[in-house]
Design an enzyme around this catalytic site. Sequence first.
Site, PDB file in Angstrom:
ATOM      1  N   SER A   1      -0.482  10.539   4.143  1.00  0.00           N
ATOM      2  CA  SER A   1      -1.197   9.672   3.210  1.00  0.00           C
ATOM      3  C   SER A   1      -0.272   9.389   2.039  1.00  0.00           C
ATOM      4  O   SER A   1       0.472  10.278   1.604  1.00  0.00           O
ATOM      5  CB  SER A   1      -2.455  10.382   2.697  1.00  0.00           C
ATOM      6  OG  SER A   1      -2.949   9.732   1.545  1.00  0.00           O
TER       7      SER A   1
ATOM      8  N   LYS B   1      -7.290   7.352  10.671  1.00  0.00           N
ATOM      9  CA  LYS B   1      -7.420   8.296   9.562  1.00  0.00           C
ATOM     10  C   LYS B   1      -8.544   7.854   8.626  1.00  0.00           C
ATOM     11  O   LYS B   1      -9.294   8.656   8.112  1.00  0.00           O
ATOM     12  CB  LYS B   1      -6.113   8.392   8.781  1.00  0.00           C
ATOM     13  CG  LYS B   1      -6.056   9.592   7.882  1.00  0.00           C
ATOM     14  CD  LYS B   1      -5.141   9.383   6.726  1.00  0.00           C
ATOM     15  CE  LYS B   1      -5.961   9.354   5.478  1.00  0.00           C
ATOM     16  NZ  LYS B   1      -5.287   8.904   4.308  1.00  0.00           N
TER      17      LYS B   1
ATOM     18  N   GLN C   1     -11.006  -2.365  -4.530  1.00  0.00           N
ATOM     19  CA  GLN C   1     -11.478  -1.214  -3.760  1.00  0.00           C
ATOM     20  C   GLN C   1     -11.332   0.102  -4.515  1.00  0.00           C
ATOM     21  O   GLN C   1     -11.613   1.164  -3.971  1.00  0.00           O
ATOM     22  CB  GLN C   1     -10.807  -1.139  -2.387  1.00  0.00           C
ATOM     23  CG  GLN C   1      -9.340  -0.753  -2.391  1.00  0.00           C
ATOM     24  CD  GLN C   1      -8.726  -0.922  -1.015  1.00  0.00           C
ATOM     25  OE1 GLN C   1      -8.525  -2.037  -0.546  1.00  0.00           O
ATOM     26  NE2 GLN C   1      -8.419   0.184  -0.362  1.00  0.00           N
TER      27      GLN C   1
ATOM     28  N   HIS D   1       1.799   4.375   8.594  1.00  0.00           N
ATOM     29  CA  HIS D   1       1.725   2.918   8.438  1.00  0.00           C
ATOM     30  C   HIS D   1       2.594   2.220   9.494  1.00  0.00           C
ATOM     31  O   HIS D   1       2.224   1.184  10.036  1.00  0.00           O
ATOM     32  CB  HIS D   1       2.250   2.497   7.063  1.00  0.00           C
ATOM     33  CG  HIS D   1       1.406   2.933   5.904  1.00  0.00           C
ATOM     34  ND1 HIS D   1       1.838   3.876   4.992  1.00  0.00           N
ATOM     35  CD2 HIS D   1       0.175   2.564   5.486  1.00  0.00           C
ATOM     36  CE1 HIS D   1       0.905   4.051   4.054  1.00  0.00           C
ATOM     37  NE2 HIS D   1      -0.115   3.271   4.336  1.00  0.00           N
TER      38      HIS D   1
ATOM     39  N   MET E   1      -1.440  -0.677   1.583  1.00  0.00           N
ATOM     40  CA  MET E   1      -1.296  -0.692   0.118  1.00  0.00           C
ATOM     41  C   MET E   1       0.101  -0.220  -0.288  1.00  0.00           C
ATOM     42  O   MET E   1       0.342   0.083  -1.461  1.00  0.00           O
ATOM     43  CB  MET E   1      -2.371   0.181  -0.529  1.00  0.00           C
ATOM     44  CG  MET E   1      -3.777  -0.378  -0.272  1.00  0.00           C
ATOM     45  SD  MET E   1      -4.975   0.093  -1.518  1.00  0.00           S
ATOM     46  CE  MET E   1      -4.941   1.861  -1.375  1.00  0.00           C
ATOM     47  N   GLY E   2       1.026  -0.154   0.674  1.00  0.00           N
ATOM     48  CA  GLY E   2       2.406   0.198   0.335  1.00  0.00           C
ATOM     49  C   GLY E   2       2.611   1.695   0.195  1.00  0.00           C
ATOM     50  O   GLY E   2       1.764   2.491   0.604  1.00  0.00           O
ATOM     51  N   ALA E   3       3.775   2.073  -0.396  1.00  0.00           N
ATOM     52  CA  ALA E   3       4.219   3.481  -0.417  1.00  0.00           C
ATOM     53  C   ALA E   3       4.152   4.012   1.008  1.00  0.00           C
ATOM     54  O   ALA E   3       3.489   4.999   1.310  1.00  0.00           O
ATOM     55  CB  ALA E   3       3.383   4.333  -1.374  1.00  0.00           C
ATOM     56  N   LEU E   4       4.858   3.323   1.875  1.00  0.00           N
ATOM     57  CA  LEU E   4       4.651   3.483   3.318  1.00  0.00           C
ATOM     58  C   LEU E   4       5.224   4.788   3.865  1.00  0.00           C
ATOM     59  O   LEU E   4       6.251   5.279   3.414  1.00  0.00           O
ATOM     60  CB  LEU E   4       5.295   2.303   4.055  1.00  0.00           C
ATOM     61  CG  LEU E   4       4.742   0.926   3.663  1.00  0.00           C
ATOM     62  CD1 LEU E   4       5.416  -0.165   4.492  1.00  0.00           C
ATOM     63  CD2 LEU E   4       3.231   0.860   3.828  1.00  0.00           C
TER      64      LEU E   4
HETATM   65  P1  AMP Z   1      -3.395   2.467   3.001  1.00  0.00           P
HETATM   66  O1  AMP Z   1      -2.046   1.970   2.630  1.00  0.00           O
HETATM   67  O2  AMP Z   1      -3.627   3.904   2.690  1.00  0.00           O
HETATM   68  O3  AMP Z   1      -4.511   1.558   2.532  1.00  0.00           O
HETATM   69  O4  AMP Z   1      -3.461   2.399   4.588  1.00  0.00           O
HETATM   70  C1  AMP Z   1      -3.169   1.221   5.263  1.00  0.00           C
HETATM   71  C2  AMP Z   1      -3.469   1.410   6.723  1.00  0.00           C
HETATM   72  O5  AMP Z   1      -2.690   2.480   7.240  1.00  0.00           O
HETATM   73  C3  AMP Z   1      -4.934   1.758   7.016  1.00  0.00           C
HETATM   74  O6  AMP Z   1      -5.353   1.096   8.196  1.00  0.00           O
HETATM   75  C4  AMP Z   1      -4.873   3.241   7.204  1.00  0.00           C
HETATM   76  O7  AMP Z   1      -5.917   3.753   8.011  1.00  0.00           O
HETATM   77  C5  AMP Z   1      -3.532   3.406   7.905  1.00  0.00           C
HETATM   78  N1  AMP Z   1      -3.048   4.769   7.748  1.00  0.00           N
HETATM   79  C6  AMP Z   1      -2.876   5.455   6.585  1.00  0.00           C
HETATM   80  N2  AMP Z   1      -2.471   6.715   6.831  1.00  0.00           N
HETATM   81  C7  AMP Z   1      -2.392   6.839   8.180  1.00  0.00           C
HETATM   82  C8  AMP Z   1      -2.033   7.908   9.070  1.00  0.00           C
HETATM   83  N3  AMP Z   1      -1.684   9.117   8.621  1.00  0.00           N
HETATM   84  N4  AMP Z   1      -2.058   7.673  10.390  1.00  0.00           N
HETATM   85  C9  AMP Z   1      -2.426   6.454  10.876  1.00  0.00           C
HETATM   86  N5  AMP Z   1      -2.758   5.409  10.093  1.00  0.00           N
HETATM   87  C10 AMP Z   1      -2.758   5.591   8.770  1.00  0.00           C
END
Ligand code: AMP
Length: 307
Positions: A200, A164, A76, A44, A37-40
Amino acid sequence: MRDADLAPRTIVDPAELAQVLAEARAAGERIGFAPTMGALHEGHLRLVDALRAPPRDASAAPATTLVASVFVNPTQFGPNEDLARYPRDLEGDRRKLGSRGVHIVFAPTPELMYPPGEATRVRVAQLTEHLCGPFRPGHFEGVTTVVAKFFGIVGPCLASFGRKDYQQLAVLRRMVKDLHFPVQMLGVPTCREADGLAMSSRNAYLTASDRARAVGIPRAISQALRAHAAGERRAGTLRRALAASVAAAMDSVDYAEVADADTLRPYADDEAVPERALFVVAARIGGTRLIDNAVSTEDSPATPAVA
Ligand code: AMP
Protein backbone atom coordinates in the site's frame (compact mmCIF):
# COMPACT_ATOMS: atom_id res chain seq x y z
CA MET A 1 0.41 1.26 -30.14
CA ARG A 2 4.16 0.80 -30.42
CA ASP A 3 6.07 -0.15 -27.30
CA ALA A 4 6.17 2.71 -24.84
CA ASP A 5 9.99 2.56 -24.86
CA LEU A 6 10.15 3.36 -21.16
CA ALA A 7 8.93 6.93 -21.75
CA PRO A 8 5.17 7.13 -21.56
CA ARG A 9 3.50 10.26 -22.88
CA THR A 10 2.09 12.34 -20.02
CA ILE A 11 -1.21 14.11 -20.60
CA VAL A 12 -2.70 16.55 -18.10
CA ASP A 13 -5.73 17.84 -20.00
CA PRO A 14 -8.83 15.56 -20.07
CA ALA A 15 -9.97 16.96 -23.44
CA GLU A 16 -6.58 16.21 -25.01
CA LEU A 17 -6.58 12.65 -23.65
CA ALA A 18 -10.14 12.05 -24.91
CA GLN A 19 -9.08 13.22 -28.38
CA VAL A 20 -5.91 11.10 -28.47
CA LEU A 21 -7.81 8.00 -27.37
CA ALA A 22 -10.71 8.59 -29.80
CA GLU A 23 -8.11 8.52 -32.58
CA ALA A 24 -6.52 5.38 -31.13
CA ARG A 25 -9.89 3.61 -30.99
CA ALA A 26 -10.64 4.67 -34.58
CA ALA A 27 -7.32 3.09 -35.58
CA GLY A 28 -8.45 -0.20 -33.99
CA GLU A 29 -6.66 0.10 -30.65
CA ARG A 30 -8.16 -1.58 -27.60
CA ILE A 31 -7.78 0.75 -24.63
CA GLY A 32 -6.82 -0.64 -21.21
CA PHE A 33 -6.99 1.58 -18.15
CA ALA A 34 -5.55 1.38 -14.62
CA PRO A 35 -6.48 4.24 -12.27
CA THR A 36 -4.12 4.98 -9.35
CA MET A 37 -3.32 7.69 -6.84
CA GLY A 38 0.41 7.35 -7.54
CA ALA A 39 3.32 6.55 -5.18
CA LEU A 40 3.30 3.33 -7.11
CA HIS A 41 4.38 -0.09 -5.89
CA GLU A 42 4.40 -3.55 -7.44
CA GLY A 43 0.67 -4.02 -6.69
CA HIS A 44 -0.20 -1.09 -8.96
CA LEU A 45 2.05 -2.43 -11.71
CA ARG A 46 0.22 -5.77 -11.62
CA LEU A 47 -2.89 -3.84 -12.69
CA VAL A 48 -1.00 -2.85 -15.83
CA ASP A 49 0.22 -6.42 -16.40
CA ALA A 50 -3.38 -7.65 -16.17
CA LEU A 51 -4.45 -5.27 -18.95
CA ARG A 52 -1.70 -6.56 -21.22
CA ALA A 53 -2.27 -10.22 -20.32
CA PRO A 54 -5.72 -10.70 -18.74
CA PRO A 55 -6.11 -13.87 -16.67
CA ARG A 56 -7.60 -16.67 -18.75
CA ASP A 57 -10.71 -16.96 -16.58
CA ALA A 58 -11.57 -13.31 -17.34
CA SER A 59 -11.94 -14.25 -21.03
CA ALA A 60 -10.90 -10.75 -22.07
CA ALA A 61 -8.78 -9.84 -25.07
CA PRO A 62 -5.56 -8.01 -24.15
CA ALA A 63 -5.48 -4.23 -24.35
CA THR A 64 -3.17 -2.74 -26.97
CA THR A 65 -3.02 0.85 -25.71
CA LEU A 66 -2.26 1.05 -21.99
CA VAL A 67 -3.33 4.10 -20.01
CA ALA A 68 -2.69 4.65 -16.29
CA SER A 69 -3.88 7.64 -14.30
CA VAL A 70 -2.01 9.20 -11.41
CA PHE A 71 -4.41 11.44 -9.54
CA VAL A 72 -4.84 11.98 -5.81
CA ASN A 73 -8.60 12.45 -5.92
CA PRO A 74 -9.64 15.03 -3.32
CA THR A 75 -13.32 14.02 -3.20
CA GLN A 76 -12.56 10.58 -1.79
CA PHE A 77 -10.76 11.97 1.28
CA GLY A 78 -12.62 13.02 4.42
CA PRO A 79 -11.80 16.34 6.13
CA ASN A 80 -9.59 14.62 8.73
CA GLU A 81 -7.85 12.26 6.33
CA ASP A 82 -4.40 12.35 4.73
CA LEU A 83 -5.04 14.24 1.45
CA ALA A 84 -2.35 16.89 2.08
CA ARG A 85 0.37 14.44 3.11
CA TYR A 86 -0.50 11.62 0.67
CA PRO A 87 2.83 10.57 -0.94
CA ARG A 88 3.45 11.98 -4.43
CA ASP A 89 6.20 11.03 -6.92
CA LEU A 90 5.06 11.60 -10.51
CA GLU A 91 8.55 11.23 -12.05
CA GLY A 92 9.16 7.91 -10.29
CA ASP A 93 5.65 6.75 -11.20
CA ARG A 94 6.20 7.58 -14.91
CA ARG A 95 9.41 5.54 -14.92
CA LYS A 96 7.75 2.55 -13.28
CA LEU A 97 4.74 2.67 -15.59
CA GLY A 98 7.00 3.00 -18.64
CA SER A 99 8.98 -0.05 -17.55
CA ARG A 100 5.72 -2.07 -17.62
CA GLY A 101 4.73 -0.85 -21.08
CA VAL A 102 2.26 1.92 -20.27
CA HIS A 103 1.83 4.23 -23.26
CA ILE A 104 0.02 7.16 -21.66
CA VAL A 105 0.08 8.53 -18.12
CA PHE A 106 -2.91 10.71 -17.34
CA ALA A 107 -2.00 13.16 -14.57
CA PRO A 108 -4.71 15.81 -14.40
CA THR A 109 -4.99 18.58 -11.81
CA PRO A 110 -7.91 18.69 -9.34
CA GLU A 111 -9.14 21.85 -11.11
CA LEU A 112 -9.33 20.05 -14.47
CA MET A 113 -11.21 17.10 -12.98
CA TYR A 114 -13.51 19.30 -10.88
CA PRO A 115 -13.79 22.61 -12.77
CA PRO A 116 -15.76 25.52 -11.30
CA GLY A 117 -19.49 24.86 -11.54
CA GLU A 118 -19.22 21.06 -11.59
CA ALA A 119 -22.20 19.63 -9.72
CA THR A 120 -22.44 15.89 -10.46
CA ARG A 121 -21.82 13.01 -8.08
CA VAL A 122 -22.24 9.27 -8.61
CA ARG A 123 -23.44 7.27 -5.61
CA VAL A 124 -23.89 3.51 -5.31
CA ALA A 125 -26.32 2.45 -2.56
CA GLN A 126 -26.32 -0.67 -0.33
CA LEU A 127 -22.80 -1.98 -0.98
CA THR A 128 -21.43 1.27 0.46
CA GLU A 129 -23.43 0.93 3.70
CA HIS A 130 -21.16 -1.75 5.17
CA LEU A 131 -17.49 -2.08 6.17
CA CYS A 132 -15.57 1.11 5.21
CA GLY A 133 -18.77 3.04 4.37
CA PRO A 134 -19.70 4.20 7.89
CA PHE A 135 -16.05 4.94 8.77
CA ARG A 136 -15.38 7.04 5.67
CA PRO A 137 -18.51 9.06 4.88
CA GLY A 138 -18.44 10.29 1.28
CA HIS A 139 -15.41 8.17 0.37
CA PHE A 140 -17.09 5.79 -2.07
CA GLU A 141 -19.07 8.62 -3.65
CA GLY A 142 -15.72 10.30 -4.38
CA VAL A 143 -14.36 7.07 -5.86
CA THR A 144 -17.37 6.31 -8.08
CA THR A 145 -17.56 9.92 -9.23
CA VAL A 146 -13.92 10.11 -10.27
CA VAL A 147 -13.93 6.67 -11.93
CA ALA A 148 -17.09 7.57 -13.88
CA LYS A 149 -15.32 10.74 -15.05
CA PHE A 150 -12.24 8.70 -16.02
CA PHE A 151 -14.34 6.20 -17.95
CA GLY A 152 -15.99 9.09 -19.82
CA ILE A 153 -12.60 10.57 -20.73
CA VAL A 154 -10.69 7.35 -21.46
CA GLY A 155 -13.40 5.10 -22.89
CA PRO A 156 -11.57 1.90 -21.92
CA CYS A 157 -12.56 -1.59 -23.12
CA LEU A 158 -10.80 -3.03 -20.10
CA ALA A 159 -10.10 -1.55 -16.66
CA SER A 160 -8.21 -3.15 -13.77
CA PHE A 161 -8.65 -2.69 -10.02
CA GLY A 162 -7.04 -4.36 -7.03
CA ARG A 163 -8.82 -6.90 -4.86
CA LYS A 164 -6.99 -5.34 -1.92
CA ASP A 165 -9.73 -2.70 -2.04
CA TYR A 166 -12.40 -5.40 -2.21
CA GLN A 167 -15.33 -3.15 -1.34
CA GLN A 168 -14.21 -0.52 -3.85
CA LEU A 169 -14.06 -3.16 -6.59
CA ALA A 170 -17.54 -4.44 -5.70
CA VAL A 171 -18.96 -0.90 -5.69
CA LEU A 172 -17.34 -0.09 -9.05
CA ARG A 173 -18.59 -3.32 -10.64
CA ARG A 174 -22.10 -2.36 -9.50
CA MET A 175 -21.69 1.14 -10.99
CA VAL A 176 -20.47 -0.30 -14.31
CA LYS A 177 -23.53 -2.58 -14.50
CA ASP A 178 -26.02 0.05 -13.42
CA LEU A 179 -24.72 2.81 -15.70
CA HIS A 180 -24.11 0.43 -18.64
CA PHE A 181 -20.47 1.41 -19.05
CA PRO A 182 -19.14 -0.77 -21.90
CA VAL A 183 -16.04 -1.74 -19.96
CA GLN A 184 -14.80 -5.11 -18.79
CA MET A 185 -13.61 -5.01 -15.18
CA LEU A 186 -10.59 -7.04 -14.05
CA GLY A 187 -10.03 -7.75 -10.34
CA VAL A 188 -6.32 -8.24 -9.61
CA PRO A 189 -5.14 -10.37 -6.64
CA THR A 190 -3.58 -8.54 -3.70
CA CYS A 191 0.16 -8.15 -4.06
CA ARG A 192 1.97 -8.69 -0.75
CA GLU A 193 5.36 -8.07 0.80
CA ALA A 194 7.42 -11.18 1.61
CA ASP A 195 5.98 -11.35 5.14
CA GLY A 196 2.39 -11.09 3.91
CA LEU A 197 1.61 -7.38 4.46
CA ALA A 198 -0.52 -6.09 1.60
CA MET A 199 1.40 -3.50 -0.41
CA SER A 200 0.00 0.00 0.00
CA SER A 201 1.25 3.52 -0.68
CA ARG A 202 0.28 4.23 2.95
CA ASN A 203 2.82 1.67 4.25
CA ALA A 204 5.36 4.46 3.69
CA TYR A 205 3.90 6.21 6.74
CA LEU A 206 4.83 3.33 9.05
CA THR A 207 7.82 3.50 11.39
CA ALA A 208 9.98 0.35 11.53
CA SER A 209 8.28 -0.88 14.70
CA ASP A 210 4.78 -0.12 13.34
CA ARG A 211 5.73 -1.92 10.13
CA ALA A 212 6.67 -5.00 12.17
CA ARG A 213 3.29 -4.94 13.94
CA ALA A 214 1.30 -4.38 10.73
CA VAL A 215 1.91 -7.96 9.63
CA GLY A 216 -0.54 -8.87 12.40
CA ILE A 217 -3.36 -8.05 9.97
CA PRO A 218 -2.61 -10.67 7.27
CA ARG A 219 -1.68 -13.15 10.00
CA ALA A 220 -5.04 -12.67 11.69
CA ILE A 221 -6.86 -13.11 8.37
CA SER A 222 -4.84 -16.25 7.62
CA GLN A 223 -5.70 -17.74 11.01
CA ALA A 224 -9.38 -17.05 10.44
CA LEU A 225 -9.23 -18.62 6.98
CA ARG A 226 -7.62 -21.70 8.49
CA ALA A 227 -10.24 -22.02 11.22
CA HIS A 228 -12.96 -21.67 8.56
CA ALA A 229 -11.25 -24.24 6.31
CA ALA A 230 -11.04 -26.61 9.29
CA GLY A 231 -14.83 -26.49 9.58
CA GLU A 232 -15.62 -23.63 11.98
CA ARG A 233 -18.82 -22.07 10.68
CA ARG A 234 -20.08 -20.00 13.64
CA ALA A 235 -19.88 -16.38 12.51
CA GLY A 236 -19.51 -15.04 16.06
CA THR A 237 -16.63 -17.37 16.87
CA LEU A 238 -14.78 -16.56 13.63
CA ARG A 239 -15.37 -12.80 13.93
CA ARG A 240 -14.33 -12.57 17.59
CA ALA A 241 -11.10 -14.51 16.96
CA LEU A 242 -10.29 -12.32 13.93
CA ALA A 243 -11.02 -9.09 15.83
CA ALA A 244 -9.00 -10.20 18.88
CA SER A 245 -5.87 -11.02 16.91
CA VAL A 246 -6.08 -7.79 14.89
CA ALA A 247 -6.59 -5.81 18.12
CA ALA A 248 -3.52 -7.46 19.66
CA ALA A 249 -1.29 -6.04 16.89
CA MET A 250 -2.90 -2.69 16.07
CA ASP A 251 -3.68 0.52 18.00
CA SER A 252 -7.37 0.42 17.04
CA VAL A 253 -9.72 -1.63 14.89
CA ASP A 254 -12.34 0.03 12.66
CA TYR A 255 -13.79 -3.38 11.87
CA ALA A 256 -12.82 -7.03 11.57
CA GLU A 257 -15.67 -8.90 9.92
CA VAL A 258 -16.76 -12.06 8.22
CA ALA A 259 -19.13 -10.92 5.48
CA ASP A 260 -21.10 -12.09 2.48
CA ALA A 261 -18.59 -11.90 -0.40
CA ASP A 262 -21.23 -10.46 -2.77
CA THR A 263 -23.45 -8.16 -0.70
CA LEU A 264 -20.66 -7.33 1.82
CA ARG A 265 -23.16 -7.66 4.69
CA PRO A 266 -21.38 -8.92 7.83
CA TYR A 267 -22.81 -12.17 9.16
CA ALA A 268 -24.61 -11.90 12.51
CA ASP A 269 -22.98 -13.83 15.35
CA ASP A 270 -25.63 -16.56 15.28
CA GLU A 271 -25.46 -17.10 11.51
CA ALA A 272 -23.61 -19.95 9.80
CA VAL A 273 -20.83 -18.77 7.49
CA PRO A 274 -20.97 -20.48 4.08
CA GLU A 275 -18.01 -21.97 2.26
CA ARG A 276 -17.39 -18.78 0.31
CA ALA A 277 -17.02 -15.79 2.62
CA LEU A 278 -15.11 -12.54 2.89
CA PHE A 279 -12.72 -12.00 5.81
CA VAL A 280 -12.04 -8.27 5.94
CA VAL A 281 -10.22 -5.86 8.23
CA ALA A 282 -9.61 -2.14 8.62
CA ALA A 283 -7.37 -1.09 11.50
CA ARG A 284 -5.05 1.70 12.54
CA ILE A 285 -1.44 1.94 13.65
CA GLY A 286 -0.50 5.43 14.77
CA GLY A 287 -2.21 7.70 12.27
CA THR A 288 -2.13 5.10 9.49
CA ARG A 289 -5.24 3.20 8.42
CA LEU A 290 -4.60 -0.18 6.81
CA ILE A 291 -7.08 -2.52 5.11
CA ASP A 292 -6.82 -6.13 3.98
CA ASN A 293 -9.09 -9.03 3.09
CA ALA A 294 -9.32 -12.54 1.71
CA VAL A 295 -12.16 -14.60 0.25
CA SER A 296 -12.12 -18.16 1.57
CA THR A 297 -12.62 -19.92 -1.76
CA GLU A 298 -10.41 -17.58 -3.79
CA ASP A 299 -7.44 -16.61 -1.62
CA SER A 300 -5.64 -19.61 -0.19
CA PRO A 301 -4.99 -19.75 3.59
CA ALA A 302 -1.98 -21.89 2.74
CA THR A 303 -0.12 -18.94 1.16
CA PRO A 304 3.25 -19.35 2.90
CA ALA A 305 3.87 -15.61 2.81
CA VAL A 306 0.81 -15.05 5.03
CA ALA A 307 1.46 -17.98 7.35
P1 AMP B 1 -4.51 3.50 -4.92
O1 AMP B 1 -3.39 4.16 -5.62
O2 AMP B 1 -4.20 3.06 -3.53
O3 AMP B 1 -5.81 4.26 -5.03
O4 AMP B 1 -4.78 2.14 -5.70
C1 AMP B 1 -4.99 2.14 -7.08
C2 AMP B 1 -5.36 0.76 -7.51
O5 AMP B 1 -4.33 -0.15 -7.17
C3 AMP B 1 -6.64 0.22 -6.85
O6 AMP B 1 -7.39 -0.52 -7.80
C4 AMP B 1 -6.09 -0.65 -5.77
O7 AMP B 1 -6.98 -1.68 -5.37
C5 AMP B 1 -4.87 -1.24 -6.45
N1 AMP B 1 -3.93 -1.73 -5.45
C6 AMP B 1 -3.40 -1.03 -4.40
N2 AMP B 1 -2.61 -1.83 -3.65
C7 AMP B 1 -2.65 -3.06 -4.22
C8 AMP B 1 -2.05 -4.32 -3.91
N3 AMP B 1 -1.25 -4.49 -2.85
N4 AMP B 1 -2.30 -5.36 -4.72
C9 AMP B 1 -3.12 -5.23 -5.80
N5 AMP B 1 -3.70 -4.06 -6.15
C10 AMP B 1 -3.49 -3.00 -5.37
